[in-house]
Motif scaffolding. Structure first.
Motif, PDB file in Angstrom:
ATOM      1  N   ARG A 439      -6.982 -18.434  12.797  1.00 20.18           N
ATOM      2  CA  ARG A 439      -6.783 -19.879  12.815  1.00 20.18           C
ATOM      3  C   ARG A 439      -5.347 -20.233  12.423  1.00 20.18           C
ATOM      4  N   ASP A 440      -4.764 -19.516  11.480  1.00 18.87           N
ATOM      5  CA  ASP A 440      -3.402 -19.804  11.026  1.00 18.87           C
ATOM      6  C   ASP A 440      -2.349 -19.294  12.006  1.00 18.87           C
ATOM      7  N   CYS A 441      -2.686 -18.236  12.758  1.00 20.91           N
ATOM      8  CA  CYS A 441      -1.742 -17.672  13.733  1.00 20.91           C
ATOM      9  C   CYS A 441      -2.465 -17.399  15.051  1.00 20.91           C
ATOM     10  N   PRO A 442      -2.779 -18.426  15.820  1.00 18.87           N
ATOM     11  CA  PRO A 442      -3.585 -18.252  17.049  1.00 18.87           C
ATOM     12  C   PRO A 442      -2.902 -17.440  18.130  1.00 18.87           C
ATOM     13  N   ALA A 443      -1.583 -17.262  18.056  1.00 21.11           N
ATOM     14  CA  ALA A 443      -0.864 -16.513  19.089  1.00 21.11           C
ATOM     15  C   ALA A 443      -0.909 -15.007  18.861  1.00 21.11           C
ATOM     16  N   LEU A 444      -1.696 -14.550  17.872  1.00 17.93           N
ATOM     17  CA  LEU A 444      -1.807 -13.121  17.589  1.00 17.93           C
ATOM     18  C   LEU A 444      -3.035 -12.528  18.257  1.00 17.93           C
ATOM     19  N   ARG A 445      -2.919 -11.284  18.697  1.00 15.39           N
ATOM     20  CA  ARG A 445      -4.104 -10.489  18.990  1.00 15.39           C
ATOM     21  C   ARG A 445      -4.383  -9.658  17.739  1.00 15.39           C
ATOM     22  N   ILE A 446      -5.573  -9.791  17.204  1.00 12.54           N
ATOM     23  CA  ILE A 446      -5.921  -9.130  15.943  1.00 12.54           C
ATOM     24  C   ILE A 446      -6.925  -8.027  16.241  1.00 12.54           C
ATOM     25  N   ASP A 631      -6.565 -20.102  -0.120  1.00  9.55           N
ATOM     26  CA  ASP A 631      -5.318 -20.610  -0.695  1.00  9.55           C
ATOM     27  C   ASP A 631      -4.865 -19.788  -1.896  1.00  9.55           C
ATOM     28  N   GLY A 632      -5.500 -18.613  -2.118  1.00  6.21           N
ATOM     29  CA  GLY A 632      -5.098 -17.734  -3.207  1.00  6.21           C
ATOM     30  C   GLY A 632      -3.847 -16.943  -2.875  1.00  6.21           C
ATOM     31  N   PHE A 633      -3.258 -16.321  -3.892  1.00  7.33           N
ATOM     32  CA  PHE A 633      -1.981 -15.630  -3.731  1.00  7.33           C
ATOM     33  C   PHE A 633      -2.068 -14.473  -2.741  1.00  7.33           C
ATOM     34  N   LEU A 634      -3.129 -13.666  -2.825  1.00  5.43           N
ATOM     35  CA  LEU A 634      -3.206 -12.449  -2.022  1.00  5.43           C
ATOM     36  C   LEU A 634      -3.157 -12.762  -0.523  1.00  5.43           C
ATOM     37  N   TYR A 635      -3.943 -13.744  -0.085  1.00  4.04           N
ATOM     38  CA  TYR A 635      -3.933 -14.079   1.338  1.00  4.04           C
ATOM     39  C   TYR A 635      -2.650 -14.817   1.730  1.00  4.04           C
ATOM     40  N   GLN A 636      -2.211 -15.745   0.904  1.00  2.00           N
ATOM     41  CA  GLN A 636      -1.029 -16.535   1.250  1.00  2.00           C
ATOM     42  C   GLN A 636       0.233 -15.683   1.320  1.00  2.00           C
ATOM     43  N   ARG A 637       0.317 -14.676   0.433  1.00  2.00           N
ATOM     44  CA  ARG A 637       1.499 -13.793   0.488  1.00  2.00           C
ATOM     45  C   ARG A 637       1.445 -12.914   1.735  1.00  2.00           C
ATOM     46  N   THR A 638       0.256 -12.486   2.116  1.00  2.00           N
ATOM     47  CA  THR A 638       0.089 -11.713   3.348  1.00  2.00           C
ATOM     48  C   THR A 638       0.473 -12.559   4.555  1.00  2.00           C
ATOM     49  N   LEU A 639      -0.018 -13.788   4.593  1.00  2.00           N
ATOM     50  CA  LEU A 639       0.282 -14.695   5.698  1.00  2.00           C
ATOM     51  C   LEU A 639       1.782 -14.978   5.783  1.00  2.00           C
ATOM     52  N   PHE A 641       4.234 -13.019   4.864  1.00  2.00           N
ATOM     53  CA  PHE A 641       4.912 -11.835   5.400  1.00  2.00           C
ATOM     54  C   PHE A 641       4.775 -11.773   6.923  1.00  2.00           C
ATOM     55  N   ILE A 642       3.578 -12.028   7.428  1.00  2.00           N
ATOM     56  CA  ILE A 642       3.342 -11.962   8.873  1.00  2.00           C
ATOM     57  C   ILE A 642       4.177 -13.009   9.601  1.00  2.00           C
ATOM     58  N   ARG A 643       4.170 -14.230   9.087  1.00  2.00           N
ATOM     59  CA  ARG A 643       4.916 -15.307   9.745  1.00  2.00           C
ATOM     60  C   ARG A 643       6.423 -15.050   9.713  1.00  2.00           C
ATOM     61  N   GLU A 644       6.930 -14.600   8.584  1.00  2.00           N
ATOM     62  CA  GLU A 644       8.375 -14.370   8.484  1.00  2.00           C
ATOM     63  C   GLU A 644       8.809 -13.184   9.331  1.00  2.00           C
ATOM     64  N   THR A 645       8.007 -12.124   9.341  1.00  2.00           N
ATOM     65  CA  THR A 645       8.371 -10.926  10.092  1.00  2.00           C
ATOM     66  C   THR A 645       8.319 -11.158  11.595  1.00  2.00           C
ATOM     67  N   LEU A 646       7.391 -12.009  12.034  1.00  2.00           N
ATOM     68  CA  LEU A 646       7.239 -12.281  13.469  1.00  2.00           C
ATOM     69  C   LEU A 646       7.840 -13.611  13.881  1.00  2.00           C
ATOM     70  N   ALA A 647       8.629 -14.212  13.028  1.00  2.00           N
ATOM     71  CA  ALA A 647       9.137 -15.567  13.293  1.00  2.00           C
ATOM     72  C   ALA A 647       9.824 -15.679  14.648  1.00  2.00           C
TER      73      ALA A 647
END
Length: 652
Positions: A439-446, A631-639, A641-647
Motif C-alpha cells: 500500500r505504501d509503495c504500489p509500484a513495487l513487485r514484492i 507506525d512503529g520504528f521498525l517498519y518505518q525505518r525499513t520503509l 530505507f526502501i524509499r530512499e534507496t529506490l528514489a
C-alpha cells in the motif's frame, strides 16, 4: 430445419402461431439462425436467447416467459437419489432445445465474422449486443483490445445473472484466466468444475494416490523424491509415527517449540503422498505423466475432501502451480476446472491460500505475465492484473525454519493476529510486506521465497537432503532468475540465515555472465539479525549435540566455520566495490526455545556486516522482522530505507 418443426414444438408447448398476415417466414428464420449463431459463439455448451424467438413465435405460457431470462446454462445435475425433477419448466426447456439444436449446431461461426453487418439483421436488445461485442473483442488479434475486453468484463457488476453465465460458457481459456486474475471479477464468470469420474471399484482416494505414484517415471529422481515416494507407497501411518521425532522450530515461524520429542505427528498418508507428487511435479516429463494418469481429477477430489485441512489443500495447489509451468498442460488444467477453483481461492482472506492461487494463475496467464514462478517463489504484490507500472522488486528471504508468509507477520499470537487482521489490516496484518508495504509503495513487485530447512537432523524433512548454503543459494538464484529478478532495480530483505543466502547468491551471480543484470540492478540490502560472524545457536548445539544433533545448516553458522568466514570476507569486499546500500538490524533480547534453552542468538558484533548502519532493536531473534505496528520504528525505518534507496527508480 423447416418451419413445420417450429410449429410442432409450439403446439407441444400449448402456443399459437401468429396471423398469416404477419408471417415473414424467411426473415424470421434468418433471424433465428443468426441469433443461434450469436449465442453459441463457437462454444461447446448449448445456450439460446428466447428474446429473438419472440418475433417469430407468440409464446403464451407463463413458464416460458419466465424462462427466457434464466435459461442460460444447462448442466446435467441429477438429484442425490438419482431421480430427476421433470416439471413443466424442465419440459419447456427440453422442447425449446429440440427446436434450436440443429440451428445452433450448424451456425456457430458468428464470432469469427465481422460484426458490422451481422447486428443489422439480428433482433437483440442493446445490452445483449454489448455482451457479445465484448466476447468478440476478447478474441481479437489485437492484444490491447483483448486486455481491454477482459477489464470491461471484470468491471461489470450490474449484469443479470444469466449474462455472467453466458460469458462463462462462451469465453475462451485465455479470457477465463484473465478474468480469474482480475481483482473485481464476479465469481459467476466461472463454471463449476466438471463432474469428477467415479472412484475405481473397491478403491479409496489413498489407494488411487498410491497408484498414481506407482505409475510415474522412476527416471531423473533425486534421493529426496525416492524417499517421499517410498514413504507413501510402503510405510504405514503407525510406523511413520514411530519414526518421527521432535520439531525444533526456530528462525522465523514464531513457534519456539512446537512438538515434544515423543509426540505423534498429525501428518496423514495423503500428506506423504502429496510430498512425493510435489517433487515429481517439478520435473516436466513427470508432470505430463501426472496429467495423463488422471492426476488433475484425483487432486481435485482430494482438494474437495480436505476442505478443513488447509495444509493438504496448499500442497495440492503447489502441484498445480508446478504443472502450470508447462504451457502444453494449460488446456488440460483449464478444462479440468482448476481455474474456477483458483479464482475463488485468490479472493480468500487467508494469505497462504490466496498466494498459492496467485502463483498458479500467474503461471497460466501468458497474456500478461512473462515470468515463471517456480515452487517456493510467491508474488505478494501485485497478485492481480494491474495497470500500475512496476518499477522495482523487493525480495524477502526467511531464515532457518522460517516461511514465506509467517516469518513476515506482525508481532502477536496467531489467534489475536487473525482476528485483528479481519477487522483492519492497517492495525494488524498477517504479512506486512503484502499489506503495509504494497500500500505504501504500489509500484513495487514484492516477492517472498520459501525453502525447506532443518535445525535438527532428527526432524529433517528428507534424511538424504543435506543442503549447504552454497547449494541452496544456487537453487534460489535459478528460481529467482526465472521469475525475472534482475530485470528491474532490486532490494533484498533477509532474516537470520536468509541473509547468508543473499550474500552467497550475489557472489555467485557475479561469476555468471547470464546473471549480470542481478548485480547491476541490486540497489540495497536489509539484514534482520543476520549472523555474519556466526551464531551462538551453533555453539550451543555443538555443546549438547546428544540432544539437538545439529543439521548442516546450523553447523555452517558456527564462528569457526571456514565457509562462513570466507563468505563474510568475500562479500564485504564485493559490497564495498559495488557500493550497495546496507541497513543492519540486530536483536537485544534473548530468545526462549522451549523450556530448556534461552540465549542471545545473534549478538551485536555478529550482526555487524562492516558497512551500513547497525540499529539495535529491543526484541528477540524471532521478532526482529515482525514490527509491532505500522507506525512503529521498525517498519518505518525499513520503509524509509526502501524509499530512499529506490528514489530515482520510482520517479522515472
Amino acid at each position: 430445419m423447416s418451419l413445420a418443426y417450429c410449429v410442432i414444438c409450439c403446439r407441444r408447448l400449448g402456443t399459437s402461431m401468429p396471423s398469416p398476415k404477419r408471417r415473414t417466414y424467411w426473415r424470421d428464420i434468418r433471424n433465428i439462425i443468426f441469433t443461434g449463431s450469436l449465442i453459441l459463439g463457437g462454444s461447446l455448451f448449448l445456450t439460446y436467447e428466447i428474446l429473438a424467438l419472440k418475433k417469430s413465435l407468440t409464446l403464451d405460457t407463463q413458464v416460458v416467459e419466465t424462462e427466457k431470462m434464466k435459461s442460460y446454462i444447462y448442466v446435467h445435475t441429477g438429484s442425490s437419489d438419482g431421480r430427476e425433477s421433470h416439471g413443466i419448466a424442465w419440459q419447456a426447456r427440453k422442447e425449446l432445445h429440440k427446436a434450436v439444436r440443429k440451428i445452433l449446431a450448424a451456425s456457430a461461426k458468428l464470432l469469427q465474422s465481422p460484426f458490422t453487418d451481422t447486428f443489422s439483421t439480428v433482433d437483440v436488445e442493446a445490452h445483449e449486443c454489448a455482451l457479445w461485442l465484448l466476447l468478440r473483442k476478447s478474441k481479437s488479434e489485437d492484444r490491447t483490445a483483448r486486455l481491454e475486453a477482459v477489464r470491461e468484463m471484470s468491471e461489470a457488476h450490474r449484469w443479470h445473472d444469466y449474462q455472467y453465465r453466458t460469458v462463462a460458457q462462451a469465453c475462451d481459456p485465455r479470457t477465463l484466466i484473465g478474468l480469474a486474475r482480475s481483482k473485481d471479477s464476479d465469481l459467476r464468470f466461472f463454471l463449476p468444475p466438471p463432474r469428477l469420474p467415479p472412484l475405481k471399484e473397491d478403491c479409496s482416494t489413498d489407494e488411487e494416490l498410491r497408484q498414481l505414484l506407482a505409475s510415474l517415471p522412476q527416471t531423473e529422481l533425486d534421493e529426496c523424491i525416492q524417499y517421499f515416494t517410498s514413504l507413501a507407497l510402503s510405510e504405514s501411518s503407525q510406523s511413520l509415527a514411530a519414526q518421527k521425532g521432535g520439531l525444533w522450530c526456530f528462525g522465523g515461524n514464531g513457534l519456539p517449540y512446537a512438538e515434544s520429542f515423543g509426540e505423534v505427528p498429525s501428518a496423514t498418508m495423503e500428506m506423504f503422498g502429496l510430498e512425493a507428487i510435489i517433487k515429481h511435479s517439478e520435473i516436466p516429463t513427470h508432470s505430463d505423466s501426472i496429467e495423463a494418469n488422471g492426476g488433475l481429477q484425483l487432486l481435485q477430489r482430494l482438494y474437495q475432501l480436505h476442505k478443513d485441512y488447509p495444509k493438504i489443500q496448499r500442497s495440492i495447489m503447489r502441484v498445480i502451480g508446478n504443472m502450470a509451468l508447462n504451457e502444453h498442460l494449460h488446456s488440460a488444467i483449464v478444462h479440468s476446472g482448476w481455474v474456477s477453483i483458483m479464482a475463488e481461492a485468490l479472493k480468500s482472506q487467508h494469505i497462504m491460500e490466496a498466494s498459492h492461487a496467485a502463483r498458479t494463475l500467474a503461471n497460466l496467464d501468458r497474456e500478461t505475465v512473462q515470468e515463471k514462478y517456480q515452487d517456493g517463489v510467491y508474488v505478494l504484490h501485485p497478485q492481480h492484473r494491474t495497470s500500475q507500472p512496476i518499477k522495482a522488486d523487493v525480495l524477502f528471504i526467511h531464515g532457518l525454519m522460517g516461511a514465506a508468509f509467517k516469518t513476515w507477520r506482525q508481532q502477536d499470537s496467531e489467534q489475536v493476529m487473525i482476528a485483528k487482521a479481519w477487522e483492519d489490516e492497517d492495525r494488524y496484518t498477517t504479512c506486512w510486506p503484502k499489506t503495509w508495504l504494497a500500500r505504501d509503495c504500489p509500484a513495487l513487485r514484492i516477492i517472498s521465497v520459501e525453502y525447506d530447512t532443518s535445525l535438527s537432523d532428527w526432524r529433517a524433512r528428507c534424511p538424504m537432503e543435506r543442503k549447504s548454503i552454497a547449494f541452496r543459494s544456487n537453487e534460489l538464484l535459478r528460481k529467482l532468475k526465472a521469475a525475472g529478478v534482475g530485470d528491474r532495480p532490486v532490494i533484498w530483505i533477509s532474516h537470520s540465515m536468509g541473509g547468508l543466502l543473499v550474500k552467497k547468491m550475489l557472489l555467485e551471480a557475479s561469476k555468471k555472465p547470464e546473471m549480470s543484470t542481478v548485480i547491476k540492478n541490486t540497489r540495497g540490502i536489509i539484514f534482520y539479525s543476520v549472523p555474519h560472524h556466526g551464531s551462538r545457536l551453533a555453539e550451543y548445539s555443538v555443546n549438547i549435540r546428544y540432544l539437538l544433533f545439529p543439521s548442516l545448516e546450523v553447523k555452517e553458522l558456527s564462528k569457526d566455520s571456514p565457509a562462513l568466514k570466507a563468505l563474510q570476507d568475500d562479500f564485504l569486499e564485493f559490497a564495498k566495490d559495488k557500493k550497495f546500500q546496507v541497513l543492519n538490524f540486530v536483536e537485544t533480547q534473548p530468545t526462549t526455545i522451549g523450556n530448556m534453552i534461552r540465549l542471545h542468538v545473534v549478538p551485536e558484533e555478529s550482526a555487524d556486516l562492516g558497512i551500513g548502519d547497525l540499529i539495535p532493536v529491543d526484541v528477540n531473534h524471532l521478532n526482529i522482522c515482525k514490527p509491532k505496528k505500522k507506525d512503529g520504528f521498525l517498519y518505518q525505518r525499513t520503509l524509509q530505507f526502501i524509499r530512499e534507496t529506490l528514489a530515482k527508480d520510482l520517479e522515472n
